[in-house]
Write a protein that holds these residues in place. Structure first.
Motif, short mmCIF file in Angstrom:
data_model
loop_
_atom_site.label_atom_id
_atom_site.label_comp_id
_atom_site.label_asym_id
_atom_site.label_seq_id
_atom_site.Cartn_x
_atom_site.Cartn_y
_atom_site.Cartn_z
N LEU A 1 -22.45 48.22 33.08
CA LEU A 1 -21.50 47.72 31.76
C LEU A 1 -21.30 46.28 32.04
O LEU A 1 -21.01 45.51 31.19
N VAL A 2 -21.06 46.05 33.16
CA VAL A 2 -20.61 44.34 33.56
C VAL A 2 -22.15 43.52 33.60
O VAL A 2 -22.06 42.61 32.72
N GLY B 1 -23.47 45.12 29.60
CA GLY B 1 -22.58 45.50 28.29
C GLY B 1 -22.65 46.96 27.87
O GLY B 1 -23.72 47.42 28.27
N SER C 1 -23.71 48.29 24.88
CA SER C 1 -24.94 48.50 24.03
C SER C 1 -26.14 48.61 25.03
O SER C 1 -26.98 49.22 24.83
N PHE D 1 -12.13 44.81 35.25
CA PHE D 1 -11.62 44.21 33.86
C PHE D 1 -12.72 43.97 32.87
O PHE D 1 -12.76 44.51 31.70
N THR D 2 -13.97 43.77 33.37
CA THR D 2 -15.02 43.21 32.63
C THR D 2 -15.64 44.66 31.95
O THR D 2 -15.86 44.77 30.96
N LEU E 1 -13.14 46.10 29.46
CA LEU E 1 -13.05 45.15 28.51
C LEU E 1 -14.66 45.62 27.24
O LEU E 1 -14.26 45.87 26.18
N GLU E 2 -15.43 45.86 27.92
CA GLU E 2 -16.50 46.59 27.32
C GLU E 2 -16.47 47.70 26.67
O GLU E 2 -16.80 48.01 25.52
N TRP F 1 -13.28 48.86 25.78
CA TRP F 1 -12.21 48.90 24.88
C TRP F 1 -12.98 48.33 23.54
O TRP F 1 -12.58 48.68 22.14
N VAL F 2 -13.69 47.40 23.45
CA VAL F 2 -14.41 46.72 22.58
C VAL F 2 -15.26 47.71 21.72
O VAL F 2 -15.43 47.82 20.45
N ARG G 1 -13.43 50.38 19.69
CA ARG G 1 -12.78 49.67 18.50
C ARG G 1 -13.61 50.50 17.53
O ARG G 1 -12.79 50.80 16.10
N THR G 2 -14.87 50.47 17.42
CA THR G 2 -15.67 50.99 16.29
C THR G 2 -16.29 52.19 16.64
O THR G 2 -17.46 52.61 15.73
N MET H 1 -12.97 55.98 21.37
CA MET H 1 -11.42 55.73 21.24
C MET H 1 -10.60 57.09 21.57
O MET H 1 -9.66 56.73 22.21
N VAL I 1 -10.89 56.56 25.47
CA VAL I 1 -10.32 55.22 25.94
C VAL I 1 -8.79 55.09 25.68
O VAL I 1 -7.95 54.59 26.49
N LEU J 1 -9.52 37.60 29.88
CA LEU J 1 -10.29 37.53 28.73
C LEU J 1 -11.16 36.03 28.59
O LEU J 1 -12.35 36.14 28.33
#
Lengths: 210, 210
Positions: B35-36, B39, B41, B114-115, B118-119, B121-122, B125-126, B131, B134, B178
């Motif tokens: 993930l770090v 990312g 995707s 955190f990084t 963040l991946e 969370w973002v 969102r979609t 979600m 998360v 961020l």
């Protein structure tokens, strides 16, 4: 004759320039919408041209790659929203209260432009080409929002620690914006900004509690 | 005889449980690393099993989907990092200074956990399925970090506005986290946290400047 020909050319050119500008704006707005709805990985140049009603050829002429498109889109919307923020600030009754300014900043950082920018930031973290464009854009946007915040809050940045508290305010609203992408966070945000306004007034703006 | 058989079963089971636990930990740590590095995707279950050195079948048995894997990974690393944060806090010389506590929080929100979060969370969102997992994780983590921050800062949360200032502190470090994903932001972050420690000491902890 020269004047008349010049005027004719002028008349011919202006509508063409306007059409081009309108087409670019449609492409950029469609891009932001798609970033918000589907995220960076779900946004493609094909989807953008379909939604904007612009031919693939015309789109590729103006924005050869997806990265060109998304960076231009976030830059465009940032300018639009920056102007909206300044206009909203101008409409605040004088003297502007710190709390009202924080409300504007809080709204700015929970708006679609923040969400679209967040998609870009996170994608850029693992995409060096995108980062090469997003890094400078983010610095430019950051400077502009900082300048506007100093002006709106009426802060004397030469005072010791003033610059850091304005930066802290912007990092706070950025953090609130990120939290808001997971849950609707309005009530919590309002209470935090109420308290933050008191801190700023006590330490920075020299205003007293309204 | 019964006792002896029981003891034998016990000896046989413990190493197997340990092997399973170690395999799960390798899968989760490989997921966070990916993930770090790549990312959300760019992270796939295939890449995770390769990096962890775990067979596809065993991985699918424990984590049937990519979403199961990434959520478990961020939860796992959050627990690990939360324990590290508490341990680092316990090592601070007493009385703990507000600035030292802010340093720990700033480090926490610029760390790989955190990084990776963040991946998630973002992406969530979609992605409604993601979600659904998360959202509750984020609430749980948020409560835990809040509780720890109150304890570390030595704050009396019954005092008016105290709760909001602790929340603001966490939103501030989230915003700093961020910002740090785009540029190495340490110097700016240090100056902001210096200033914020003075504000907290003046308004919240009752401590005076060291």
């Amino acid at each position: 004759m020269t004047t008349s020909q010049g005027a004719t050319r002028e008349q011919g050119r202006v509508p063409q320039e306007e059409r081009t500008r309108a087409m670019r704006a449609r492409l950029l707005e469609a891009t932001v919408e798609l970033l918000v709805e589907r995220g960076f990985s779900g946004t493609s140049t094909t989807l953008v041209s379909e939604r904007a009603g612009v031919s693939r050829g015309a789109q590729l002429h103006h924005f050869p790659t997806k990265n060109d498109l998304v960076v231009a889109a976030v830059e465009h919307l940032t300018q639009v929203r920056g102007a909206e923020l300044a206009a909203a600030a101008a409409r605040l009754p004088a003297p502007r209260s710190t709390r009202a300014v924080l409300d504007l900043l809080g709204d700015h950082f929970t708006s679609p432009v923040f969400t679209a920018a967040l998609e870009l930031w996170v994608a850029a973290r693992t995409d060096p080409d995108l980062m090469a464009a997003v890094g400078p854009l983010e610095q430019k946007v950051g400077r502009e929002v900082h300048r506007l915040s100093v002006e709106l809050l009426g802060v004397d940045e030469t005072a010791p620690g003033a610059r850091e508290l304005v930066q802290a305010t912007l990092d706070l609203v950025r953090g609130l914006g990120l939290a808001n992408t997971i849950t609707d966070d309005r009530r919590r945000r309002e209470a935090i900004l109420d308290r933050w306004a008191l801190v700023l007034d006590a330490t920075l703006t020299g205003r007293t509690r309204a």
